[in-house]
Design a protein around this motif. Structure first.
Motif, short mmCIF file in Angstrom:
data_model
loop_
_atom_site.label_atom_id
_atom_site.label_comp_id
_atom_site.label_asym_id
_atom_site.label_seq_id
_atom_site.Cartn_x
_atom_site.Cartn_y
_atom_site.Cartn_z
N ALA A 145 0.83 -1.21 0.00
CA ALA A 145 0.00 0.00 0.00
C ALA A 145 0.86 1.26 0.00
CB ALA A 145 -0.93 -0.01 1.22
N ARG A 146 1.97 1.22 0.80
CA ARG A 146 2.85 2.39 0.83
C ARG A 146 3.51 2.61 -0.52
NH1 ARG A 146 3.96 0.35 6.04
NH2 ARG A 146 5.80 -0.76 5.26
N ARG A 147 3.94 1.50 -1.16
CA ARG A 147 4.54 1.64 -2.50
C ARG A 147 3.52 2.20 -3.49
NH1 ARG A 147 7.09 -3.39 -1.24
NH2 ARG A 147 5.45 -4.50 -2.36
N GLY A 148 2.27 1.77 -3.36
CA GLY A 148 1.25 2.28 -4.25
C GLY A 148 1.01 3.77 -4.06
N ARG A 149 1.03 4.21 -2.78
CA ARG A 149 0.85 5.64 -2.52
C ARG A 149 2.01 6.44 -3.08
NH1 ARG A 149 -1.27 3.74 2.47
NH2 ARG A 149 0.78 4.04 3.47
N ARG A 150 3.25 5.88 -2.93
CA ARG A 150 4.41 6.60 -3.47
C ARG A 150 4.32 6.70 -4.98
NH1 ARG A 150 7.48 3.81 0.64
NH2 ARG A 150 8.00 2.19 -0.87
N GLY A 168 1.79 9.36 -5.95
CA GLY A 168 2.22 10.74 -5.74
C GLY A 168 3.53 11.10 -6.38
N SER A 169 4.12 10.16 -7.13
CA SER A 169 5.44 10.43 -7.70
C SER A 169 5.41 11.50 -8.79
CB SER A 169 6.04 9.14 -8.25
OG SER A 169 5.23 8.63 -9.30
N TRP A 170 4.25 11.68 -9.42
CA TRP A 170 4.16 12.66 -10.50
C TRP A 170 3.78 14.05 -10.01
CZ3 TRP A 170 6.02 11.70 -15.14
CH2 TRP A 170 6.16 10.36 -15.53
N THR A 171 3.41 14.16 -8.74
CA THR A 171 2.95 15.46 -8.24
C THR A 171 4.01 16.55 -8.33
OG1 THR A 171 1.42 14.33 -6.74
CG2 THR A 171 1.95 16.65 -6.26
N PRO A 172 5.27 16.30 -7.90
CA PRO A 172 6.28 17.37 -8.05
C PRO A 172 6.51 17.78 -9.49
CG PRO A 172 7.05 15.66 -6.54
CD PRO A 172 5.83 15.13 -7.20
N TRP A 173 6.45 16.80 -10.41
CA TRP A 173 6.68 17.13 -11.82
C TRP A 173 5.56 17.99 -12.39
CZ3 TRP A 173 11.35 16.55 -13.55
CH2 TRP A 173 12.17 15.57 -12.99
N LEU A 174 4.34 17.80 -11.88
CA LEU A 174 3.23 18.65 -12.33
C LEU A 174 3.45 20.09 -11.92
CD1 LEU A 174 0.17 16.33 -11.58
CD2 LEU A 174 1.21 16.82 -13.79
N TYR A 175 3.99 20.31 -10.72
CA TYR A 175 4.29 21.67 -10.29
C TYR A 175 5.45 22.28 -11.08
CZ TYR A 175 1.20 21.15 -6.26
OH TYR A 175 0.10 20.98 -5.45
N LEU A 176 6.40 21.42 -11.46
CA LEU A 176 7.57 21.91 -12.19
C LEU A 176 7.33 22.05 -13.69
CD1 LEU A 176 10.40 19.80 -10.47
CD2 LEU A 176 9.99 22.25 -10.21
N ALA A 177 6.24 21.50 -14.18
CA ALA A 177 6.00 21.47 -15.63
C ALA A 177 6.04 22.85 -16.28
CB ALA A 177 4.68 20.76 -15.92
N PRO A 178 5.36 23.88 -15.74
CA PRO A 178 5.43 25.19 -16.40
C PRO A 178 6.85 25.73 -16.51
CG PRO A 178 3.64 25.15 -14.80
CD PRO A 178 4.44 23.91 -14.58
N ALA A 179 7.64 25.62 -15.42
CA ALA A 179 9.01 26.11 -15.47
C ALA A 179 9.85 25.29 -16.45
CB ALA A 179 9.64 26.06 -14.07
#
Length: 315
Positions: A19-24, A27-38
């Motif tokens: 379950a922890r691996r699934g959560r990771r 959420g692994s793409w979340t930082p890249w979504l914030y960085l996408a515009p830059a």
């Protein structure tokens, strides 16, 4: 037993790890979504121009190809072979490395010394020094270079009068011209080092510095053994930035030495590339010089970071 827990509605340790691996993973793409515009902006401003620079360096691209008089042909590594066989290129490369190293060393020395000074003076002198430094930092390179040329002018400049040098021309000799440009580069570069290092010093717990002082350490020993090691991540940043800025100096050299000095004695790689690309209309050769500069800076940065990682630094 695991089957019994499952039947009773419980879960096994393996299920928790899954379950922890699934959560990771979720959420692994979340930082890249914030960085996408830059990243998109950087891709447009950096990646595409670098791609075009590399592409032109493999072509025969002169004024004839630009005007459409001749077709563009693929040269492979021909431009690089021509560049490496040019003795002037090696002379300019050596001069660029030596000049950039002197600028980086002088900038770090002045910036770090003034950062320490800021921690020793009162509020009013500190404010005056900060404003003066930020004024130098905010001055455009072409404006600062023009002002420095006037200050050291052999006929009208006040510096020669104060030093009693008469009509001595700072830009006539090779080393005096490089020294004059070095002073201007340090003048407009040290504020970044000073402000950054000063902020790092203020973040160091005062108890650590007080303990070193109580142990009888001199100010130089405190800087070398306590302050500098704690500031190493910050010093890495300002050193790499200074290397990049000083290695690709263009405006100061071009303005203060009138395009590279007498007979090209003050050429650096950036000015040399400009002359090849625009003065001689050899755009592919100028692009090859730009690629070589990019690779040199990349190698220097990676080697420097690798050495720091071997010392156990977290970067």
């Amino acid at each position: 037993m695991p089957n019994a827990r499952k039947a009773a509605g419980g879960s096994s340790p393996g299920d928790g790890r899954a379950a922890r691996r699934g959560r990771r993973r979720d959420g692994s793409w979340t930082p890249w979504l914030y960085l996408a515009p830059a990243l998109l902006v950087l891709g447009g401003l950096l990646v595409y121009p670098i791609y075009q620079l590399g592409l032109i360096s493999f072509l025969e691209y002169t004024q004839a190809q630009v005007s459409g008089g001749e077709p563009t042909t693929f040269q492979g590594l021909g431009n690089y072979r021509t560049l490496l066989a040019d003795s002037q290129f090696w002379q300019v490369l050596l001069a660029t490395v030596a000049f950039a190293a002197a600028c980086v060393l002088a900038t770090l020395t002045v910036g770090c010394a003034l950062a320490v000074l800021l921690t020793r003076v009162r509020a009013l002198p500190r404010l005056a020094l900060m404003l003066a430094a930020l004024g130098a930092w905010a001055t455009p390179a072409i404006t600062g270079s023009t002002v420095w040329v006037f200050l050291f002018d052999p006929d009208y400049g006040p510096v020669n009068r104060l030093l009693g040098l008469g009509d001595f021309s700072w830009t006539y000799g090779r080393y005096s011209a490089f020294a004059l440009v070095l002073l201007e580069v340090v003048w407009c570069s040290f504020p970044f080092v000073m402000v950054t290092v000063y902020a790092g010093i203020k973040a160091i717990p005062s108890e650590v510095l007080e303990a070193a002082s109580l142990d009888g350490a001199s100010q130089w020993r405190i800087w070398r053994s306590v302050t500098a090691p704690m500031l190493r991540p910050i010093l890495v940043v300002v050193t790499i930035q200074s290397i990049i800025w000083d290695f690709k100096v263009f405006t100061q050299i071009y303005v203060m030495t009138n395009g590279g000095g007498i007979a090209g004695q003050n050429l650096v790689l950036n000015v040399y590339a400009y002359q090849k690309a625009f003065a001689s209309s050899q755009y592919s050769l100028g692009s090859a010089i730009g690629v070589v500069m990019l690779l040199i800076l990349l190698v220097v940065t990676l080697v420097y970071l690798r050495l720091l990682r071997r010392q156990g630094e977290e970067l």
